[in-house]
Design a protein around this motif. Structure first.
Motif, short mmCIF file in Angstrom:
data_model
loop_
_atom_site.label_atom_id
_atom_site.label_comp_id
_atom_site.label_asym_id
_atom_site.label_seq_id
_atom_site.Cartn_x
_atom_site.Cartn_y
_atom_site.Cartn_z
N LEU A 118 0.82 -1.21 0.00
CA LEU A 118 0.00 0.00 0.00
C LEU A 118 0.86 1.26 0.00
O LEU A 118 0.47 2.28 -0.57
N GLY A 119 2.01 1.17 0.64
CA GLY A 119 2.90 2.32 0.65
C GLY A 119 3.39 2.66 -0.75
O GLY A 119 3.45 3.84 -1.13
N ARG A 120 3.72 1.65 -1.54
CA ARG A 120 4.14 1.89 -2.93
C ARG A 120 3.00 2.51 -3.73
O ARG A 120 3.21 3.41 -4.54
N GLN A 121 1.79 2.04 -3.49
CA GLN A 121 0.64 2.57 -4.22
C GLN A 121 0.38 4.02 -3.83
O GLN A 121 -0.19 4.78 -4.62
N ARG A 122 0.80 4.42 -2.65
CA ARG A 122 0.60 5.79 -2.21
C ARG A 122 1.79 6.68 -2.56
O ARG A 122 1.84 7.84 -2.18
N GLY A 123 2.78 6.13 -3.23
CA GLY A 123 3.90 6.95 -3.67
C GLY A 123 5.10 6.96 -2.76
O GLY A 123 6.04 7.74 -2.98
N LEU A 124 5.12 6.12 -1.72
CA LEU A 124 6.28 6.06 -0.86
C LEU A 124 7.37 5.21 -1.50
O LEU A 124 7.08 4.26 -2.24
N ASN A 125 8.61 5.54 -1.22
CA ASN A 125 9.74 4.75 -1.70
C ASN A 125 9.98 3.65 -0.67
O ASN A 125 10.84 3.74 0.20
N ILE A 126 9.19 2.60 -0.76
CA ILE A 126 9.14 1.60 0.31
C ILE A 126 9.22 0.19 -0.25
O ILE A 126 8.73 -0.08 -1.34
N ARG A 127 9.85 -0.69 0.51
CA ARG A 127 9.92 -2.09 0.11
C ARG A 127 9.97 -2.99 1.34
O ARG A 127 10.24 -2.53 2.45
N PHE A 128 9.69 -4.25 1.11
CA PHE A 128 9.64 -5.25 2.18
C PHE A 128 10.80 -6.22 2.01
O PHE A 128 11.13 -6.60 0.91
N TYR A 129 11.40 -6.60 3.14
CA TYR A 129 12.48 -7.59 3.09
C TYR A 129 12.09 -8.82 3.89
O TYR A 129 11.63 -8.72 5.03
N ASP A 130 12.26 -9.99 3.28
CA ASP A 130 12.01 -11.26 3.94
C ASP A 130 13.28 -12.09 3.84
O ASP A 130 13.73 -12.42 2.75
N PRO A 131 13.87 -12.44 4.99
CA PRO A 131 15.11 -13.23 4.96
C PRO A 131 14.94 -14.58 4.31
O PRO A 131 15.91 -15.16 3.82
N GLY A 132 13.71 -15.11 4.31
CA GLY A 132 13.49 -16.42 3.69
C GLY A 132 13.84 -17.57 4.61
O GLY A 132 13.13 -18.58 4.65
N VAL A 133 14.89 -17.45 5.37
CA VAL A 133 15.30 -18.48 6.33
C VAL A 133 14.72 -18.08 7.68
O VAL A 133 14.97 -16.97 8.16
N ARG A 143 22.00 -11.85 6.33
CA ARG A 143 20.61 -12.05 5.90
C ARG A 143 19.59 -11.63 6.95
O ARG A 143 18.40 -11.55 6.65
N THR A 144 20.03 -11.37 8.17
CA THR A 144 19.08 -11.09 9.23
C THR A 144 18.44 -9.71 9.10
O THR A 144 18.95 -8.82 8.42
N ASN A 145 17.33 -9.52 9.80
CA ASN A 145 16.68 -8.21 9.84
C ASN A 145 17.64 -7.16 10.40
O ASN A 145 17.71 -6.04 9.90
N TRP A 146 18.35 -7.53 11.46
CA TRP A 146 19.29 -6.58 12.06
C TRP A 146 20.33 -6.11 11.06
O TRP A 146 20.61 -4.92 10.96
N SER A 147 20.93 -7.05 10.35
CA SER A 147 21.98 -6.69 9.39
C SER A 147 21.42 -5.85 8.25
O SER A 147 22.01 -4.84 7.85
N GLN A 148 20.29 -6.26 7.73
CA GLN A 148 19.68 -5.52 6.63
C GLN A 148 19.24 -4.13 7.07
O GLN A 148 19.45 -3.14 6.37
N GLY A 149 18.60 -4.07 8.24
CA GLY A 149 18.13 -2.79 8.74
C GLY A 149 19.28 -1.86 9.07
O GLY A 149 19.21 -0.65 8.80
#
Length: 317
Positions: A118-133, A143-149
């Protein structure tokens, strides 16, 4: 055919057709919420009891185009810091939403994905990250949230990790645990006004805020909030409602004009004589190419519970 009838017919043919409206077949279209952003009232419960102890003020103002990274709490630590099971599972004996995963992690993932969409649809420069593991033992694994963030924050972006608080007396309620690294921003401040807040040094400064990642506790996983999420009839609308609150709040903090949500394509209708479909065009502004994928961040270490319902074990974020 009488002249006036013929003229009316010609005018009908040449007059502009509203976008996505079939001639002579409106009755074949589904009713609301088709073509609308469907929401449902969702009570996220009490705000954090620690809101009165807020000891920070978000002053740093990111640009409107600041890259926003949305993370799902516990998505990389299911066997280390699994998150709350929720009242329905822990107390009422309901089946988990997904085997091998706590309900909190399940809803963290669904909510974070919806916020990014919804953020992308509203024009925000936003994305989601999923480590997968789902279980990474080393918090500094890239690959962790901490490292990516952390990497995202160091590059000047804003990282937000989604959580649901523990049910019962172990939970503290909805609220923002602001990032420490990089300093609190106007996004943190606006989210705190909307959901409540925690002190910046909550539990001695959690791993995520220490790395520049803000944590948002949506609410205790119990009561109306949990019921609306688990009910298949209200689930999608409930996720929309929660995501809408988060996206709208971030957009206001950044001064991004409130735009509309994308209207879905028309369902395929069986051909019928005299029925003409107008071509539907996208109503959304074109988005800039998505920023290069980030890599991942580790689970937050913090537990929170809920007040509705019975007492539940505290779960670290």
């Amino acid at each position: 055919m009488p002249p006036h009838s013929f003229l009316a017919f010609i005018l009908l043919l040449i007059s502009p057709v509203p976008l996505a409206q079939p001639l002579l077949a409106q009755e074949a279209l589904p009713e609301a919420p088709y073509g609308q952003f469907r929401k449902v009232a969702v009570n996220t419960g009490e705000r954090s009891r620690l809101t009165v102890k807020k000891n920070w003020l978000g002053k740093r103002r990111p640009t409107q185009a600041v890259p926003i990274l949305v993370l799902a709490g516990h998505a990389d630590s299911q066997r280390i810091s699994p998150g709350t099971r929720g009242y329905a599972v822990a107390v009422n004996g309901a089946r988990p939403m997904q085997p091998g995963m706590t309900d909190e992690t399940f809803w963290n993932l669904k909510t974070a994905q919806r916020i990014a969409k919804l953020g992308r649809q509203r024009g925000l420069n936003i994305r989601f990250y999923d480590p997968g593991v789902r279980t990474i033992h080393n918090g500094d694994d890239p690959r962790t949230n901490w490292s990516q963030g952390k990497r995202h924050a160091q590059a000047g972006g804003y990282a937000l990790e989604i959580h649901y608080d523990a049910y019962g007396r172990d939970g503290l309620g909805s609220g923002v645990i602001p990032r420490v690294y990089g300093g609190q921003t106007t996004i943190d401040e606006h989210l705190a006004r909307e959901f409540g807040s925690f002190p910046w040094d909550f539990r001695g400064v959690l791993g995520a805020p220490k790395r520049g990642i803000t944590i948002l506790e949506v609410g205790k996983l119990e009561g109306d909030l949990e019921n609306k999420l688990r009910n298949p009839d209200t689930r999608d609308a409930a996720l929309n409602t929660i995501a809408d609150r988060v996206v709208t709040t971030m957009a206001k903090a950044l001064g991004v004009p409130q735009s509309f949500f994308q209207i879905p394509s028309l369902p395929a209708l069986p051909p019928s004589p005299g029925t003409t479909m107008a071509t539907q065009q996208s109503l959304l502004p074109s988005h800039a190419s998505a920023p290069p994928p980030i890599q991942r961040s580790t689970p937050s270490t913090q537990g929170q519970g809920s007040t509705q319902g019975a007492t539940g074990a505290a779960t670290p974020l």
